[in-house]
Design a protein around this motif. Structure first.
Motif, PDB file in Angstrom:
ATOM      1  N   ASP A   1     -12.210  63.608 -50.196  1.00 13.87           N
ATOM      2  CA  ASP A   1     -13.290  62.633 -52.069  1.00 13.87           C
ATOM      3  C   ASP A   1     -14.303  63.599 -52.203  1.00 13.87           C
ATOM      4  O   ASP A   1     -15.070  62.381 -53.296  1.00 13.87           O
ATOM      5  CB  ASP A   1     -13.114  61.435 -51.058  1.00 13.87           C
ATOM      6  N   ASN A   2     -15.024  64.598 -51.440  1.00 12.22           N
ATOM      7  CA  ASN A   2     -16.228  64.299 -51.300  1.00 12.22           C
ATOM      8  C   ASN A   2     -16.104  66.014 -52.397  1.00 12.22           C
ATOM      9  O   ASN A   2     -16.977  66.952 -52.180  1.00 12.22           O
ATOM     10  CB  ASN A   2     -17.313  64.732 -50.267  1.00 12.22           C
ATOM     11  N   ASN A   3     -15.162  65.768 -53.172  1.00 14.42           N
ATOM     12  CA  ASN A   3     -15.241  67.620 -54.365  1.00 14.42           C
ATOM     13  C   ASN A   3     -15.344  67.986 -52.976  1.00 14.42           C
ATOM     14  O   ASN A   3     -16.184  69.680 -53.068  1.00 14.42           O
ATOM     15  CB  ASN A   3     -16.645  67.170 -55.200  1.00 14.42           C
TER      16      ASN A   3
ATOM     17  N   LEU B   1     -18.459  66.612 -44.907  1.00 14.75           N
ATOM     18  CA  LEU B   1     -19.321  66.188 -44.715  1.00 14.75           C
ATOM     19  C   LEU B   1     -19.254  66.160 -43.805  1.00 14.75           C
ATOM     20  O   LEU B   1     -19.039  66.520 -42.891  1.00 14.75           O
ATOM     21  CB  LEU B   1     -18.951  64.782 -44.793  1.00 14.75           C
TER      22      LEU B   1
ATOM     23  N   GLN C   1     -13.517  49.764 -37.288  1.00 11.61           N
ATOM     24  CA  GLN C   1     -12.847  48.231 -37.293  1.00 11.61           C
ATOM     25  C   GLN C   1     -11.405  48.130 -37.824  1.00 11.61           C
ATOM     26  O   GLN C   1     -10.814  47.073 -37.513  1.00 11.61           O
ATOM     27  CB  GLN C   1     -13.735  47.506 -37.766  1.00 11.61           C
TER      28      GLN C   1
ATOM     29  N   ARG D   1      -4.825  59.040 -44.401  1.00 13.76           N
ATOM     30  CA  ARG D   1      -6.277  58.488 -45.044  1.00 13.76           C
ATOM     31  C   ARG D   1      -7.651  59.031 -43.955  1.00 13.76           C
ATOM     32  O   ARG D   1      -8.964  58.333 -44.261  1.00 13.76           O
ATOM     33  CB  ARG D   1      -6.919  56.828 -45.498  1.00 13.76           C
TER      34      ARG D   1
ATOM     35  N   GLU E   1      -9.508  60.143 -48.248  1.00 19.16           N
ATOM     36  CA  GLU E   1     -10.265  58.761 -47.126  1.00 19.16           C
ATOM     37  C   GLU E   1     -10.158  57.614 -48.003  1.00 19.16           C
ATOM     38  O   GLU E   1      -9.521  56.720 -47.704  1.00 19.16           O
ATOM     39  CB  GLU E   1     -11.711  58.664 -46.827  1.00 19.16           C
ATOM     40  N   SER E   2     -10.221  57.778 -49.025  1.00 22.86           N
ATOM     41  CA  SER E   2     -10.623  56.878 -50.291  1.00 22.86           C
ATOM     42  C   SER E   2      -9.176  56.314 -50.366  1.00 22.86           C
ATOM     43  O   SER E   2      -9.682  55.026 -50.367  1.00 22.86           O
ATOM     44  CB  SER E   2     -10.917  56.374 -51.337  1.00 22.86           C
ATOM     45  N   ASN E   3      -8.436  56.515 -50.894  1.00 22.71           N
ATOM     46  CA  ASN E   3      -7.061  55.996 -51.031  1.00 22.71           C
ATOM     47  C   ASN E   3      -5.594  56.631 -50.768  1.00 22.71           C
ATOM     48  O   ASN E   3      -5.843  58.005 -50.958  1.00 22.71           O
ATOM     49  CB  ASN E   3      -6.498  55.968 -52.559  1.00 22.71           C
TER      50      ASN E   3
ATOM     51  N   PRO F   1      -1.279  59.585 -54.510  1.00 29.19           N
ATOM     52  CA  PRO F   1       0.004  58.847 -55.332  1.00 29.19           C
ATOM     53  C   PRO F   1       1.301  59.266 -54.984  1.00 29.19           C
ATOM     54  O   PRO F   1       1.711  59.981 -54.219  1.00 29.19           O
ATOM     55  CB  PRO F   1      -0.373  58.950 -56.733  1.00 29.19           C
TER      56      PRO F   1
ATOM     57  N   ARG G   1     -14.219  51.106 -54.221  1.00 29.29           N
ATOM     58  CA  ARG G   1     -14.159  52.285 -52.754  1.00 29.29           C
ATOM     59  C   ARG G   1     -13.364  52.275 -53.271  1.00 29.29           C
ATOM     60  O   ARG G   1     -12.238  53.797 -52.296  1.00 29.29           O
ATOM     61  CB  ARG G   1     -15.996  52.311 -51.562  1.00 29.29           C
ATOM     62  N   THR G   2     -11.776  51.762 -52.374  1.00 32.91           N
ATOM     63  CA  THR G   2     -10.962  52.167 -52.262  1.00 32.91           C
ATOM     64  C   THR G   2     -10.032  51.210 -52.306  1.00 32.91           C
ATOM     65  O   THR G   2     -10.032  49.681 -53.614  1.00 32.91           O
ATOM     66  CB  THR G   2     -10.707  52.037 -50.361  1.00 32.91           C
ATOM     67  N   TRP G   3      -8.500  51.785 -52.111  1.00 31.17           N
ATOM     68  CA  TRP G   3      -7.092  50.601 -51.407  1.00 31.17           C
ATOM     69  C   TRP G   3      -6.962  49.930 -53.388  1.00 31.17           C
ATOM     70  O   TRP G   3      -5.803  50.527 -53.798  1.00 31.17           O
ATOM     71  CB  TRP G   3      -8.138  49.200 -50.671  1.00 31.17           C
ATOM     72  N   HIS G   4      -7.140  48.997 -53.738  1.00 33.99           N
ATOM     73  CA  HIS G   4      -6.557  48.348 -54.990  1.00 33.99           C
ATOM     74  C   HIS G   4      -7.328  49.235 -56.078  1.00 33.99           C
ATOM     75  O   HIS G   4      -6.003  49.132 -57.086  1.00 33.99           O
ATOM     76  CB  HIS G   4      -6.927  46.721 -55.261  1.00 33.99           C
ATOM     77  N   THR G   5      -7.961  49.746 -55.930  1.00 36.07           N
ATOM     78  CA  THR G   5      -8.389  51.366 -57.092  1.00 36.07           C
ATOM     79  C   THR G   5      -8.105  50.476 -58.561  1.00 36.07           C
ATOM     80  O   THR G   5      -6.834  51.084 -58.697  1.00 36.07           O
ATOM     81  CB  THR G   5      -7.971  52.405 -56.525  1.00 36.07           C
TER      82      THR G   5
ATOM     83  N   PRO H   1      -3.695  54.971 -59.514  1.00 36.84           N
ATOM     84  CA  PRO H   1      -2.775  55.228 -59.780  1.00 36.84           C
ATOM     85  C   PRO H   1      -1.503  54.415 -60.091  1.00 36.84           C
ATOM     86  O   PRO H   1      -0.410  55.081 -60.068  1.00 36.84           O
ATOM     87  CB  PRO H   1      -2.390  56.493 -58.902  1.00 36.84           C
TER      88      PRO H   1
ATOM     89  N   THR I   1       0.790  51.233 -62.609  1.00 42.56           N
ATOM     90  CA  THR I   1       2.432  51.223 -63.356  1.00 42.56           C
ATOM     91  C   THR I   1       2.992  50.115 -63.659  1.00 42.56           C
ATOM     92  O   THR I   1       2.471  48.784 -62.718  1.00 42.56           O
ATOM     93  CB  THR I   1       2.535  52.285 -62.358  1.00 42.56           C
TER      94      THR I   1
ATOM     95  N   VAL J   1       5.966  49.618 -62.018  1.00 44.13           N
ATOM     96  CA  VAL J   1       6.423  48.870 -61.129  1.00 44.13           C
ATOM     97  C   VAL J   1       5.302  48.877 -59.717  1.00 44.13           C
ATOM     98  O   VAL J   1       5.706  48.281 -59.236  1.00 44.13           O
ATOM     99  CB  VAL J   1       6.896  50.945 -60.283  1.00 44.13           C
TER     100      VAL J   1
ATOM    101  N   LEU K   1     -14.998  44.328 -45.638  1.00 45.50           N
ATOM    102  CA  LEU K   1     -14.159  45.158 -45.888  1.00 45.50           C
ATOM    103  C   LEU K   1     -15.171  46.196 -46.710  1.00 45.50           C
ATOM    104  O   LEU K   1     -14.778  47.659 -46.404  1.00 45.50           O
ATOM    105  CB  LEU K   1     -13.148  44.665 -46.702  1.00 45.50           C
TER     106      LEU K   1
ATOM    107  N   ARG L   1     -19.511  51.694 -47.978  1.00 37.47           N
ATOM    108  CA  ARG L   1     -19.235  51.268 -46.805  1.00 37.47           C
ATOM    109  C   ARG L   1     -19.670  50.138 -46.118  1.00 37.47           C
ATOM    110  O   ARG L   1     -19.721  49.590 -45.621  1.00 37.47           O
ATOM    111  CB  ARG L   1     -17.273  52.142 -45.850  1.00 37.47           C
TER     112      ARG L   1
ATOM    113  N   MET M   1     -15.265  54.537 -60.015  1.00 39.09           N
ATOM    114  CA  MET M   1     -15.002  54.835 -58.611  1.00 39.09           C
ATOM    115  C   MET M   1     -15.304  55.129 -57.519  1.00 39.09           C
ATOM    116  O   MET M   1     -15.085  56.838 -58.363  1.00 39.09           O
ATOM    117  CB  MET M   1     -13.676  54.937 -59.150  1.00 39.09           C
TER     118      MET M   1
ATOM    119  N   SER N   1     -15.532  57.174 -53.324  1.00 42.80           N
ATOM    120  CA  SER N   1     -16.444  56.862 -51.765  1.00 42.80           C
ATOM    121  C   SER N   1     -17.083  57.861 -51.798  1.00 42.80           C
ATOM    122  O   SER N   1     -17.060  59.243 -52.487  1.00 42.80           O
ATOM    123  CB  SER N   1     -15.335  56.881 -51.181  1.00 42.80           C
ATOM    124  N   ASN N   2     -18.159  57.696 -50.737  1.00 33.32           N
ATOM    125  CA  ASN N   2     -18.627  58.909 -50.366  1.00 33.32           C
ATOM    126  C   ASN N   2     -19.838  59.485 -50.624  1.00 33.32           C
ATOM    127  O   ASN N   2     -19.250  60.542 -51.930  1.00 33.32           O
ATOM    128  CB  ASN N   2     -18.288  60.236 -49.240  1.00 33.32           C
TER     129      ASN N   2
ATOM    130  N   ASN O   1     -19.038  61.594 -55.672  1.00 36.74           N
ATOM    131  CA  ASN O   1     -17.604  61.199 -56.728  1.00 36.74           C
ATOM    132  C   ASN O   1     -16.868  59.934 -56.633  1.00 36.74           C
ATOM    133  O   ASN O   1     -16.384  59.740 -55.929  1.00 36.74           O
ATOM    134  CB  ASN O   1     -16.507  61.881 -54.912  1.00 36.74           C
TER     135      ASN O   1
ATOM    136  N   ILE P   1     -12.805  58.568 -61.109  1.00 39.22           N
ATOM    137  CA  ILE P   1     -12.336  59.396 -61.067  1.00 39.22           C
ATOM    138  C   ILE P   1     -11.270  58.971 -61.769  1.00 39.22           C
ATOM    139  O   ILE P   1     -10.648  59.728 -62.517  1.00 39.22           O
ATOM    140  CB  ILE P   1     -11.396  59.832 -59.992  1.00 39.22           C
TER     141      ILE P   1
END
Lengths: 1107, 513
Positions: free
Chosen positions: A388-390, A394, A526, A999, A1024-1026, A1029, B84-88, B92, B95, B97, B313, B367, B475, B477-478, B481, B484
């Motif tokens: 995530d950090n290019n 970290l 958590q 993750r 980490e972030s997601n 795909p 930051r995350t998840w539902h983005t 990607p 779509t 689907v 969260l 976060r 968009m 995290s850390n 970045n 995206i």
């Protein structure tokens, strides 16, 4: 084996009885109600001079407890003289009858007198001459004794023991013991009983002759239970497979489904939930219905039971599985998924059998995957943040929590599996007492089993009592009752989350707070809650009571006719209490309050049947007809009260009245079935067979105009080996049979044809107002029966005196009017609907063979195997055609014409995108190096929904292989199972919450992930972030396996030694269950994912005692 | 003896035949028949009540997963959001689907239930006024949903027929409806609702105010400025609804939402709830999505506490662009709609307890810590849980004023427009705008309505959605970045769910997917 013994027709010798003895049955009763006293043990003293024979017999009866069957008129008047002291019965009888024109048969406590076949009177009838020289008797005659057992070491009662070349014979008693006097010069003793290979043993100088009789592997005279009756196996022309109950009981489990695994061709058993007290899924010849149930119906003693585990396996005399329409038709209404017929044990006339079996053992599990070690997990986490950090790592401070860093430094890592799992005990104790007189017979079985789970806090206890009674009232009326009463208790705090967290919580943490309490977030992250917390703080107890009362009366007013009225009521209730303390996770999340629920469920089912049978024969024509009328009803009620926010833990769930919120839910339903059945079985001379049946069924669950359906079936059979041209052949059994017929499926929930509303209330001005609205399901008032029509052909064979036996079956089942729950277009306003659509085919074959490879005096080696293959195919769905005239698939439900109904339909992964690849011009232009590359299966250069591929899930074939070896008293048996070609979706390979999506949040099943430095990695780069795909396409895994299902080693004590221990027979054994499994599937079990209760490997030791 | 048997048998058989039909009839004991709902006044009333339950689940669903994603997308995926995350959003999973299908599927399901009430109510013998109130609420729901569907998907189905088992499979050609027809139905439904709903209604129910408000929006989408203006003015002129005064600004999103500024509130209640099927509904995670996990900050000075939202969260945050719009000194909204930037040490075991957290302790990685939205803060939420039972304000008067200002401006009535928009500014403690232009309107709307479900649609209606999202949405995290996943131009319409495309067969997918 037990069954065969009990069911065997009267030994042939009875036909030879010339003196039909008409002693009143009551007399026999008086003498025979006693526990198996050893008649031979009684010492008899006589001092009779010129007494009449019947007076002598009376005295013997008095002293020994035996009863003589004879006709006073036929006993000669001539006086006899006999004097002896403290002699065993055998000797007494031998001496007494030596010169009389009678022979005798001893069976248990009954001695039947018969005329010697070739009696040549000796000159002298003075017995005294010999008796005076009692001491010399040994010289002229020899008494031998011993025990007869079957190949498993179980004593065989009723074996005819005769001295070759003489008419001397006796029978073994309930403990398999015999004693017989052999005249001088006679040196071979013959042991025979129906269902077993006869054995001839030279006596030589021996006085003890123990033998083991081997059962005919496929015994044609074996009686098979079919629907509403029994048939000799040689007469069965439908697909009925009898399961060997001894083999079944060898599996140390308390789930009969698990015990049936691999025991019958075409029966596919999978774990439903391996927690203590759970049951298995059983599929007979594949699954047919798209939505309706696919579970077979279980009938015990003619009565449907709630589940297969309602019956104590030790009480089972026989299990028959009905696989084709001809066999099932008689149960047509609910039989489309097959029928499991259980017959429980009944007491036999004039016989008392007491058996005690017990085993105790331990269980453990084996993990077929690795999780990341502490160091590996730390690196995974660094990689995930780095991506995530290019591509820059970290500092650890930005990645790890305070605790994680501390533990990384100290190295005090946690092995969660070790903390969680334990070696658990399992035990089972069974006592059965079977005793009967000519008029009253009672079988009682008592069972207690307790199984701990490998996860602490889980256990299951069950106690079952069964009493089966038969009472003869008059010569035309018999009544009986089968009752079973079962209590069970199951503790399971809910282990799914616990097991999940055991895999997903990283080793970088601390289990306990400084004060010794469980740390809620052991790693400070958590998302990861302590797996041990809820095991300690949550309780969930289920108490079940299950009873069956079944009474019947048989009227036999004239020859060949029987009318049975059979009434039963089964009731089940369950009380569930669930409580999560204020210290539990839920309690913590609720701000330190307790929460729980109390639930009461009950179900009752009654059934009333009128069954008429009429059998007749003329010349060589045999005809049997059956008419049945049956009505049954089942009701279910449920009340549950969810209590939230209970202020303290003082009373646990019993404190629910003090909860802030109590929300009750109720449910109730009722279903009923009415049936009329007729069947005719005809055969000519045991060679040519024809069976035809028809039934009409009405079920409540269908639409008002479609309640009734009609199911006919016909079967033909030809016993080729009974034809004259087959005489003199090594073929001793060859039967060709075929059947065709249909059965119905009504296994859907009630009320699906009716329009009913769900309750959806709302608060206005903070006051609750009732809301009703139709639910997600569109009702279907035209719902009708699903029908399965099966063509079954089979060849049964037996060669070389049944040393090699087997059956090959081929079947084709077409299921039409499939009950299918369809997804609907949104504008219809309902998500789903149950409809009758299309057609599904199940086609397959089953082959099983058994061979007695070696049969020497001390050695028996038996090998068997079975192979089953079933192929499921959707023939048609809705009949909609596309522009090419092909029928349209239902993609939404993943049903495709020409494919199995059980498939996955998704993208297929094809590796990982590498650095330097021309991603921008690929079919996935936005992908990054380290992402999953999907297969562009149609090669159009674009990733579209057309690139999804169909992956079948069903096993290609499955089979079992078994080996049984006996050497003297030692028995060894091994059963192997295999399932091949099955595909499962393992969430632990891709899912975020299961730790599969790399993750760095959760630990998980270890894979070889991609990094720029590890381009060979076959899993995507951690992020980490997601989730990466399409990582979810990586879950499909081959779940084929080979398993050593049971391995048993037993030793049966010699009769002498058993005698010394004052028992009739004694066998000690050890059995290993699931000892080894070979599979690629990454889990604890190839049938379950790692968060589901693992199947245990268990090893038990046990004792079987007969008295 | 034979005769007795035969007679007995005959009797039993006959009896069972006679009772068969009755025996086989089904009569559920714990479920009411649908007939009750549509043939009696009480039934219709209950049918309408249930619509509120379904709408709560449609707009602000309980729990997590796709349900949460379907709502969060519109809250976060704007020019004001940072994720930051998840539902983005636009990631990607944007779509056919993977994008949540529930707005489409649930939307049409509720429309069908409304259709059933609208179709059947006229046939029931009941008081005319009561009947009209029932129909008005059902048509309100239908109008609101069709407006929501067409503004999300552009190409939708139009169906006003109540489904029955008999007509469910009547042949139907699946093609996008003419938008003119759709808006005609929306307007007719909402006009009926306006006519028959009262201004003052029970807390939780639709009133005339929200009917005018949504009707005005429909007119804006059709660029019927005068019509729109009429409807917003109606709300503004009536005394029922008003802005809360400046000193009560904290109560706009307070624990008690039963105030004048609320046009419609979705209510929740833990005691009568547990899941969305129950009166009190199930818990939502909305309040936890926007909070940062201050208790994860290194050093152990911060612990879970009510004032920072308890368990959090830390998924989505207001972005730098939004931050730049606020006058941190003077705009009251900066202090009330957001958590303070400076944390106070709340671990009683820390020597610094009660003091501001030292500046080097703020590890801002989106976060553990970031500037966070407080609109959905729940004072009664328990610290160990992500669940909240707080009521949710879904339409409010401040938006009426802003939309009314836009409508007036479009009608070349800048003074009226300024009058409306300045009411909003004044309440926040800011000085009046002197002129009205689109950019300052969008900025004021952002300051007032950020993360309130309307931003995405406002930008789309005006035609600047894709451009502004690509300009401002973040968009990442850390730190370091970001951005995206750019918003592709076709994403201005949501994908029609693939499962529905598969089922409908002929309905085209929106371009670009």
């Amino acid at each position: 084996m037990q069954l065969k013994r009990l069911m065997c027709p009267l030994p042939a010798y009875t036909k030879k009885i010339i003196m039909r003895v008409k002693l009143t049955i009551i007399l026999v009763t008086v003498f025979c109600i006693q526990l198996s006293a050893n008649v031979f043990g009684q010492k008899i003293s006589l001092n009779e001079r010129d007494a009449s024979l019947w007076e002598v017999l009376k005295k013997i009866e008095k002293q020994s407890g035996v009863t003589f069957f004879y006709n006073k008129r036929d006993v000669q008047e001539d006086p006899v003289t006999i004097i002896l002291q403290e002699e065993p019965l055998n000797r007494v009888l031998a001496l007494l009858f030596k010169n009389l024109p009678y022979g005798y048969d001893i069976q248990d406590q009954v001695v039947v007198l018969n005329q010697k076949e070739k009696f040549v009177p000796t000159k002298s009838r003075d017995v005294r001459r010999q008796t005076i020289h009692t001491l010399n008797v040994e010289a002229v005659q020899q008494t031998i004794n011993g025990t007869v057992r079957d190949s498993l070491g179980v004593p065989l009662a009723g074996v005819t023991v005769s001295i070759k070349g003489t008419s001397l014979r006796t029978h073994t008693d309930a403990r398999g013991k015999y004693r017989i006097a052999t005249p001088e010069g006679q040196s071979v003793v013959v042991f025979s009983i129906v269902g077993y290979v006869s054995s001839e043993q030279p006596i030589g100088e021996k006085t003890i002759v123990d033998v083991m009789l081997t059962a005919y592997i496929d015994d044609l005279d074996e009686v098979v239970v079919v629907g509403y009756g029994t048939q000799k196996k040689s007469d069965v022309i439908s697909s009925v497979v009898s399961v060997n109950t001894e083999d079944v009981n060898r599996v140390p489990s308390n789930d009969l489904g698990e015990m049936l695994r691999g025991k019958a061709a075409g029966v596919y058993v999978t774990v439903n939930d391996a927690a203590p007290g759970s049951s298995s899924n059983i599929l007979i010849r594949g699954s047919r219905s798209l939505t309706a149930g696919n579970a077979p119906i279980v009938i015990a003693d003619g009565v449907p039971v709630g589940g297969i585990n309602d019956v104590n396996p030790n009480d089972i005399a026989s299990i028959e599985i009905l696989k084709d329409a001809a066999a099932q038709a008689i149960y047509g209404a609910r039989a489309s998924n097959g029928v499991i017929l259980i017959t429980t044990k009944r007491a036999k006339e004039d016989r008392t059998i007491v058996d005690f079996n017990t085993f105790y053992g331990g269980q453990t599990v084996k993990r077929n995957f690795d999780v990341y070690s502490a160091k590996e997990f730390a690196q995974l986490k660094r990689e995930a943040y780095r991506a995530d950090n290019n591509n820059q790592y970290l500092p650890d401070e930005a990645i790890f929590t305070d605790i994680e860093r501390e533990v990384l430094a100290t190295g005090d890592f946690i092995d969660w599996e070790k903390e969680l799992l334990r070696i658990a005990s399992t035990q089972n104790h069974n006592l059965s007492v079977s005793t009967g007189t000519a008029k009253t017979r009672i079988y009682s079985g008592f069972n207690y089993s307790k199984r701990q789970g490998v996860i602490p806090g889980t256990d299951f206890q069950r106690g079952t009592i069964r009493i089966n009674v038969d009472q003869t009232i008059t010569d035309w009326l018999k009544v009986g009752a089968n009752t079973s009463w079962q209590l069970s208790k199951n503790n399971n705090p809910g282990t799914g989350e616990t097991l999940l967290r055991t895999v997903t919580t990283s080793p970088l943490g601390k289990i306990y707070n400084d004060d010794g309490t469980y740390r809620i977030y052991p790693t400070g992250v958590q998302e990861s809650v302590n797996p041990l917390l809820d095991l300690a703080e949550v309780s969930n107890t289920r108490n079940d009571r299950n009873d069956i009362m079944n009474i019947f009366a048989d009227f036999t007013p004239f020859q060949g006719f029987r009318y049975r009225v059979n009434a039963s009521r089964r009731s089940w209730n369950r009380k569930t209490t669930h409580y999560a303390t204020s210290e539990s996770l839920q309690g913590f999340r609720r701000g330190g309050l307790g929460n729980g629920a109390m639930q009461f469920e009950d179900e009752e089912e009654w059934q009333l049947e009128n069954i008429l049978n009429y059998n007749t024969s003329f010349n060589k024509h045999n005809l049997a007809s059956t008419v049945v009328q049956s009505i049954s009803q089942r009701r279910y009620n449920n009340f549950r009260n969810n209590a939230s926010n209970i202020p303290n833990d003082l009373l646990g769930i019993w404190g629910l009245p003090s909860a802030e919120s109590n929300i009750p839910t109720v449910g109730a339903n009722k279903r009923g079935l009415v049936s009329f059945v007729g069947r005719i079985q005809y055969d000519y001379d045991g060679k040519y067979y024809l069976t035809a049946s028809a039934r009409a069924d009405g079920s409540t669950v269908f639409g008002a105009n479609n309640k009734w359906a009609y199911f006919p079936a016909v079967a033909l059979g030809w016993n080729i080996h009974r034809e004259a041209f087959m005489d003199e052949s090594f073929v001793n059994n060859l039967k060709l049979r075929a059947s065709y017929g249909s059965v119905g499926n009504e296994a859907i929930n009630p009320y699906r044809s009716l329009s009913t509303a769900v309750q959806r209330d709302y608060l206005f001005n903070n006051v609750k107002r009732i809301g009703y609205v139709p639910g997600d399901f569109l009702p279907n008032p035209n719902l009708r029966w699903e029908t399965s029509t099966t063509l079954n052909t089979a060849l049964d064979f037996g060669f070389w005196n049944n040393r090699l036996t087997g059956t090959f079956e081929f079947y084709n089942t077409r299921t039409t009017d499939l009950l299918a729950e369809l997804s609907l277009q949104a504008d219809i306003g309902y998500a789903r609907m149950l409809r009758n659509i299309g057609e599904v085919e199940n086609q397959g074959f089953e082959l099983n063979m058994n061979g007695l490879i070696l049969d020497k005096n001390d050695w028996q080696v038996n090998l068997g195997f079975s192979i089953s293959r079933n192929r499921n195919k959707i023939i048609s769905l809705y009949g909609d055609l596309d522009e090419h005239g092909n029928e349209v698939d239902d993609i939404a439900n993943q049903w495709f014409i020409g494919h199995s109904k059980n498939v996955y339909y998704q993208y297929r992964p094809a590796g990982i995108w590498q650095q330097g690849e021309d991603i921008a011009n690929s079919h996935m232009p936005t992908a990054q190096p380290g992402d999953i590359k999907l297969l562009d299966s149609n090669g159009d250069g674009k990733l579209t929904d057309a690139d999804r591929v169909i992956v079948p899930r069903d096993p290609k074939w499955f089979g079992s292989f078994n080996l049984a070896v006996n050497y003297k008293g030692v028995d060894l048996a091994a059963d192997f199972l295999t399932v091949q070609g099955v595909v499962r979706n393992n969430a632990f390979l891709y899912d975020y919450a299961s730790g599969g999506s790399l993750r760095g949040v959760f630990n998980g099943v270890k894979v070889d992930y991609w990094t720029p430095e590890n381009p060979e990695g076959n899993w995507p780069r951690p992020l980490e972030s997601n989730d990466r795909p399409y990582i979810w396409t990586l879950g499909l895994q081959d779940a084929s396996y080979v398993r050593l299902h049971t391995l048993t080693l037993g030793y049966t004590l010699s009769s002498q030694f058993a005698n010394r221990l004052k028992v009739g027979s004694l066998r000690i054994y050890s059995t290993a269950h699931n000892l080894a499994t070979w599979t690629k599937y990454k889990s604890y079990s190839p049938e379950k994912n790692p968060n589901e209760y693992p199947e245990a490997i268990s090893i038990v030791g046990g004792i079987q005692v007969g008295f | 003896m034979k005769r007795i048997f035969l007679q007995l048998l005959f009797g039993v058989t006959l009896l069972s035949f006679l009772s068969c039909e009755k025996f086989l009839a089904e009569e559920p004991v714990t479920e009411v028949s649908i007939d009750f709902i549509y043939t009696t006044p009480e039934g219709l009333e209950s049918g309408v009540n249930a619509l509120y339950n379904l709408m709560r689940n449609y707009n602000i669903p309980e729990g997590e997963g796709d349900a949460l994603r379907s709502s969060l997308f519109f809250l976060v995926g704007t020019d004001l959001g940072l994720n930051r995350t998840w539902h983005t959003p636009y990631g990607p999973n944007h779509t056919p689907v993977a994008f949540p299908a529930r707005k489409w599927t649930r939307g049409y399901q509720i429309i069908d239930r409304a259709n059933a009430i609208i179709t059947n109510a006229p046939k029931v013998d009941m008081l005319e006024t009561r009947r009209n109130q029932i129909i008005a609420q059902a048509r309100m729901v239908r109008g609101e949903l069709y407006l929501d569907l067409i503004r999300m998907y552009d190409n939708i189905l139009l169906d006003t027929v109540a489904t029955t088992p008999e007509n469910a499979f009547d042949p139907k050609e699946y093609l996008p409806a003419d938008p003119i027809e759709v808006f005609k139905l929306i307007d007719a439904d909402l006009d009926f609702a306006i006519q028959h709903l009262a201004w003052n209604v029970d807390y939780g129910r639709y009133g005339k105010g929200v009917a005018h408000h949504i009707r005005g929006k429909s007119a804006l989408w059709q660029k019927k400025w005068t019509e729109a203006s009429t409807h917003f003015d109606a709300v503004i002129l009536d005394p029922t609804h008003d802005l809360l005064p400046r000193e009560q600004i904290a109560q706009v999103f307070g624990q008690n939402l039963n105030h004048k500024e609320a046009l419609l509130v979705y209510v929740r209640d833990e005691i009568t709830g547990g899941n969305d099927n129950l009166a009190g509904g199930g818990p939502t995670w909305i309040s936890s999505v926007f909070n940062s996990r201050v208790y994860e900050l290194s050093g152990g000075e911060m612990i879970r506490s009510i004032e920072y939202g308890g368990e959090s969260l830390g998924w989505s945050f207001p972005n730098d662009y939004l931050r730049s719009l606020y006058d941190a000194e003077n705009d009251l909204r900066f202090r009330t709609y957001y958590y303070p930037l400076q944390l106070i040490v709340n671990n009683p075991e820390s020597p610094n307890f009660g003091l501001p957290l030292a500046p080097d302790r703020y590890d801002d990685d989106y976060r553990r810590y970031h500037w966070s939205l407080k609109k959905y803060h729940d004072d009664e939420k328990r610290i160990g849980t992500l669940n909240s039972y707080k009521d949710h304000i879904f339409y409010r008067y401040a938006e009426t004023l802003l939309l009314g200002a836009e409508a007036a401006w479009r009608m070349d009535n800048p003074s009226k427009a300024l009058g409306y928009i300045n009411q909003v500014r004044n309440r926040a403690g800011l000085t009046n705008f002197a002129t009205f232009d689109l950019e300052s309107y969008l900025e004021e709307s952002a300051r007032e309505l950020a993360f309130e479900n309307e931003r995405w649609f406002l930008l789309k209606r005006i035609g600047v959605l894709v451009e502004r999202v690509n300009q401002y949405y973040e968009m990442g995290s850390n730190a370091g970045n970001k951005a995206i996943y750019p918003m592709a131009s076709h994403m201005v319409r949501l994908p029609i769910p693939q499962s529905q495309i598969d089922l409908m067969g002929t309905f085209p997918q929106n371009d670009g997917y």
